[in-house]
Design an enzyme around this catalytic site. Structure first.
Site, PDB file in Angstrom:
ATOM      1  N   ASP A 233       0.876  -1.158   0.000  1.00 13.72           N
ATOM      2  CA  ASP A 233       0.000   0.000   0.000  1.00 13.72           C
ATOM      3  C   ASP A 233       0.922   1.219   0.000  1.00 13.72           C
ATOM      4  OD1 ASP A 233      -2.037   1.811   0.062  1.00 13.72           O
ATOM      5  OD2 ASP A 233      -3.133   0.868   1.701  1.00 13.72           O
TER       6      ASP A 233
HETATM    7  C1  BGC Z   1      -4.858   3.460  -0.023  1.00 11.55           C
HETATM    8  C2  BGC Z   1      -4.944   2.485  -1.195  1.00 11.55           C
HETATM    9  C3  BGC Z   1      -4.715   3.212  -2.474  1.00 11.55           C
HETATM   10  C4  BGC Z   1      -3.348   3.895  -2.414  1.00 11.55           C
HETATM   11  C5  BGC Z   1      -3.006   4.673  -3.668  1.00 11.55           C
HETATM   12  C6  BGC Z   1      -3.567   4.257  -0.052  1.00 11.55           C
HETATM   13  O1  BGC Z   1      -3.590   5.265   0.898  1.00 11.55           O
HETATM   14  O2  BGC Z   1      -4.937   2.758   1.186  1.00 11.55           O
HETATM   15  O3  BGC Z   1      -6.192   1.866  -1.198  1.00 11.55           O
HETATM   16  O4  BGC Z   1      -4.797   2.342  -3.555  1.00 11.55           O
HETATM   17  O5  BGC Z   1      -3.353   4.817  -1.331  1.00 11.55           O
HETATM   18  O6  BGC Z   1      -3.788   5.809  -3.782  1.00 11.55           O
END
Ligand code: BGC
Length: 827
Positions: A233
């Site tokens: 993530d």
């Molecule tokens: C979120 C993800 C997301 C990623 C990219 C993170 O903060 O938890 O779900 O895909 O950011 O934006």
């Protein structure tokens, strides 16, 4: 493709491998030009594309995003109980990715709704692992059939936003296997997702998911056979070296040189094997090759596939309307709906009629192409109605003037439709709700309207359950969830009967937050969150405890009625190797064409040695029937439908005995039942006697029982305070020091400014300040785009620990000079 990737990796230098295993900017992989390996772009997901303009590679990924169509979020698509719909949504999104030259779509989110308070529930399908798995598998197959990959996220046990980047989810093995892992497991086994995104939190043994070998390699690859890539993530990496060894292939976003020296040192000393690095690089190359091949693939959703993104927006807005109709749940209706188009004296009240909520805030926020409100749609369609605001879409406090005008209008009207819901900052990534209430201005006004007008229909826009203290005083409630940009069109279609609602709740609406199974253990302490309720999530608990709820799991009305007859099971005596076909005849006995979601629950035999939920969803079918028509709905149940996870055997086990199979219209509307006898061997009890678990007393589980279920001691819920801080400590932890408090003040000041800059890309972020304070100190380096390096973070940590001031300040100043040189482009 694996072979091609392996060969390519033999030609890479170590430096090139290190480039490959971290992102380039916020959304791309690194190209290796000399080997003709291009870069691919990823974008959120899951219910529309958030592709940032010009690549959007500013450090925090907060640039404006391209206009695309916003579809209903997962709380609604989960409620559709419709595999075909999810597949079709996946296909549409996959096509949009193709048109926007994206290689991977960052979704679906398949975490389980443990508490209705989780701020991100709107992005997740269900409280039930079977339903969530089925939705995720279909969505994934739909997207990937277009030659675009998905990223199923957030792996795993990431069920809250509070302290999401540091907390440890303390979950017992059985709850992991039965509740929190199946959506990942099934998607991996049945849909071959190109990527899996590991979560921010810590899990088994308190180890971050991004470096948790048990999670990323032993379970995901060795047990389930995952052959794709694991991506972090965004900003989830703490120890990159440990991550590579554990099976984390790609770190996102670009961490610049934050880990480079450490990786080199680890390779030199042998703590990191060359093989592990090569494997990670190979998987990135494989992903890129897959995307390149996908982009060349000839796919078409239909014969007239639009050629450019603009045309796609027009086409997909119309599809978003069709999809939205199938995601809204008619919670109650005494017959007042559908309205006649000729109905006179209609009043629309509530700011949501003009400004509907249609998506949540955070990384899934789409720059929507065209938001259609109910007000605008009704006007366009020539429907007669009057309007009073009553309360604004983002109001909390009761406004006497607005309310008076609304009550006056209600008094002289024949029927009132109230458009209500949660304000934008309450369905938000990064922040959980504190309660289940709508803003007081809404609840108060609805009660007042009900005092002067008996014909009230409430239409709600919210990503997760709310309390409805006025439910008994209104004639109908339509839950729209966050229905995407065509929300108003779909609401009018359903309210005026162009189409019957047909979705059913994929989650329980409890009466009070105190009733929820994790109440008291959500969101946990500063160090951990204890999942004491174990497998008793959602209806599994409410059924066990025999608790009244506002609306049960699986509930939803249509404008018709359905009879269930002739339930048949293909075998009455079974073994774990058998597949049982269960079928039932559904007849539309009403006057309206509509679809019925038929649910099949399996109730296990009574067994004192093992706590189990009274029933579990193990099959469903959705059948569209014209008035008077009937069809048979059949599902197949394999051994998993009867099994529980036996922690002692580390395997799924079917206990012997009589199982009841219910065909049901909701978890609390069982229409027909039948039994089958499982002929299997009995297993030793997996636990000692656990009276509280046996009775479902989840709010009273003593440490001794939780430890017995966990199989180890409960880790401390809170960190000592004050304590020695590290680079995983949060900015909130840092406020134990004077300098940390200064930083907190700066954040206080700067936060509204950043929110307004980020408005276009992540929506209303005003509720997300806690998220910033809960970020680990290391995130400062990550989001600085390479300006703040490891030495500076270490210096900051020392200052937070109130030690080595002089050296740390020198390090910060020197680092600052280096950063300025970088900005002005001097070496
Ligand atoms: C979120 C993800 C997301 C990623 C990219 C993170 O903060 O938890 O779900 O895909 O950011 O934006």
């Amino acid at each position: 493709m694996r072979q091609q990737a392996l060969e390519l990796v033999t030609k890479l230098t170590t430096e090139e491998k290190l480039l490959l295993i971290k992102g380039m900017g916020s959304w791309h992989t690194h190209p290796i030009e000399r080997l003709d390996l291009p870069s691919i772009m990823m974008a959120d997901g899951p219910h529309g594309l958030r592709k940032q303009d010009q690549g959007g590679d500013n450090p925090m990924g907060l640039g404006k995003s391209t206009q695309t169509v916003c579809f209903p979020t997962a709380s609604g698509t989960g409620a559709s109980f419709d595999r075909d719909l999810l597949h079709r949504l996946g296909e549409i999104l996959g096509q949009e990715c193709r048109a926007h030259e994206l290689g991977v779509l960052l979704g679906p989110g398949v975490n389980i709704k443990r508490s209705p308070l989780c701020g991100r529930n709107f992005e997740y399908f269900s409280e039930d692992p079977y339903l969530s798995s089925e939705m995720a598998v279909s969505y994934t197959q739909g997207v990937q059939a277009q030659g675009v990959g998905v990223s199923i996220k957030h792996y795993a046990a990431n069920n809250q936003e509070k302290r999401r980047m540091t907390t440890q989810s303390v979950v017992d093995e059985r709850a992991m296997r039965e509740i929190y892992l199946p959506s990942f497991e099934q998607t991996v086994k049945r849909a071959d997702p190109w990527t899996v995104m590991c979560a921010y939190n810590r899990l088994f043994d308190g180890i971050y998911c991004s470096e948790n070998k048990r999670l990323l390699t032993e379970i995901l690859r060795d047990e389930w056979g995952f052959g794709g890539l694991v991506v972090s993530d965004w900003g989830a990496v703490s120890d990159r070296v440990a991550g590579i060894e554990a099976g984390l292939d790609l770190e996102m976003p670009d961490s610049r040189d934050l880990h480079t020296d450490l990786i080199h040192d680890a390779l030199d000393s042998g703590t990191l094997s060359q093989a592990a690095l090569d494997e990670a690089a190979t998987r990135v190359v494989e992903l890129v090759l897959r995307a390149v091949q996908g982009a060349a693939q000839d796919v078409a959703l239909d014969a007239q596939r639009p050629a450019c993104p603009e045309e796609l927006n027009v086409r997909d807005h119309a599809l978003a309307r069709e999809i939205a109709r199938d995601t809204m749940v008619l919670l109650q209706n005494d017959g007042v709906l559908p309205l006649s188009r000729a109905q006179s004296g209609v009043a629309f009240i509530g700011g949501f009629a003009k400004q509907p909520r249609y998506q949540g805030g955070g990384s899934s926020h789409v720059n929507a192409y065209h938001v259609a409100s109910a007000y605008e749609t009704a006007k366009t369609e020539g429907l007669a109605f009057e309007y009073a605001e009553g309360f604004g879409a983002s109001d909390y406090n009761y406004d006497v003037v607005k309310a008076r005008a609304a009550i006056d209008l209600a008094e002289k009207s024949e029927l009132v439709v109230v458009f209500a819901g949660l304000p934008t900052n309450m369905d938000n990534e990064g922040a959980d709700r504190k309660h289940l209430d709508l803003p007081p201005c809404q609840n108060q006004l609805i009660a007042q309207l009900a005092a002067v007008q008996k014909n009230i229909v409430v239409v709600l826009c919210n990503g997760a359950p709310v309390r409805m203290p006025w439910a008994g005083q209104v004639r109908a409630v339509l839950e729209s969830y966050l229905a995407g940009e065509a929300v108003g069109e779909a609401q009018i279609d359903l309210l005026y009967g162009a189409y019957s609602p047909n979705a059913k709740l994929a989650e329980t609406f409890p009466l009070r937050v105190q009733d929820t199974p994790c109440f008291g253990n959500f969101p946990g302490g500063t160090a951990t969150v204890e999942y004491r309720e174990s497998i008793y999530v959602g209806y599994r608990y409410y059924d066990k405890a025999d608790k009244d709820v506002l609306f049960p799991f699986g509930h939803g009305l249509t404008y018709s009625k359905f009879d269930y007859t002739n339930l048949r099971v293909s075998k009455k005596n079974i073994t774990p190797d058998d597949i049982v076909n269960v079928s039932v005849t559904i007849t539309n006995t009403g006057n309206f064409d509509a679809a019925e979601v038929v649910q099949f629950y399996v109730a296990p035999p009574a067994d004192d040695s093992l706590f189990r939920a009274p029933q579990e969803l193990k099959g469903f079918g959705k059948v569209f029937l014209k008035a008077g028509e009937k069809k048979r709905v059949t599902v197949s149940l394999d051994s998993r439908a009867f099994a529980y996870y036996h922690v002692g055997r580390k395997a799924w086990h079917c206990a012997p005995g009589d199982y009841t199979i219910h065909a049901a219209a909701s978890s609390r509307d069982i229409r027909l039942s039948s039994t089958v006898k499982m002929n299997s061997e009995a297993a030793d009890a997996p636990y000692p006697a656990l009276p509280c678990y046996a009775q479902g007393l989840v709010h009273a589980i003593p440490d001794s029982e939780f430890e017995a279920v966990l199989g180890h001691a409960i880790p401390p819920a809170n960190f000592a305070s004050p304590r020695e801080l590290t680079w995983d400590s949060t900015l909130e932890d840092a406020t134990q020091s004077p300098f940390g408090r200064v930083i907190a003040k700066i954040i206080d000041f700067a936060f509204p400014i950043v929110c307004s800059i980020a408005q276009d890309t992540i929506g209303d972020a005003s509720g997300m300040k806690d998220t910033v304070m809960e970020m680990p100190v290391r995130s400062i380096a990550m989001w600085s785009g390479g300006l703040i390096d490891r030495r500076m973070v270490n210096a900051l940590v020392s200052i937070f620990n109130e030690e080595a001031y002089l050296k740390s300040i020198c390090d910060l100043v020197c680092g600052g000079v280096r950063a300025v040189k970088k900005v002005v482009g001097k070496p």
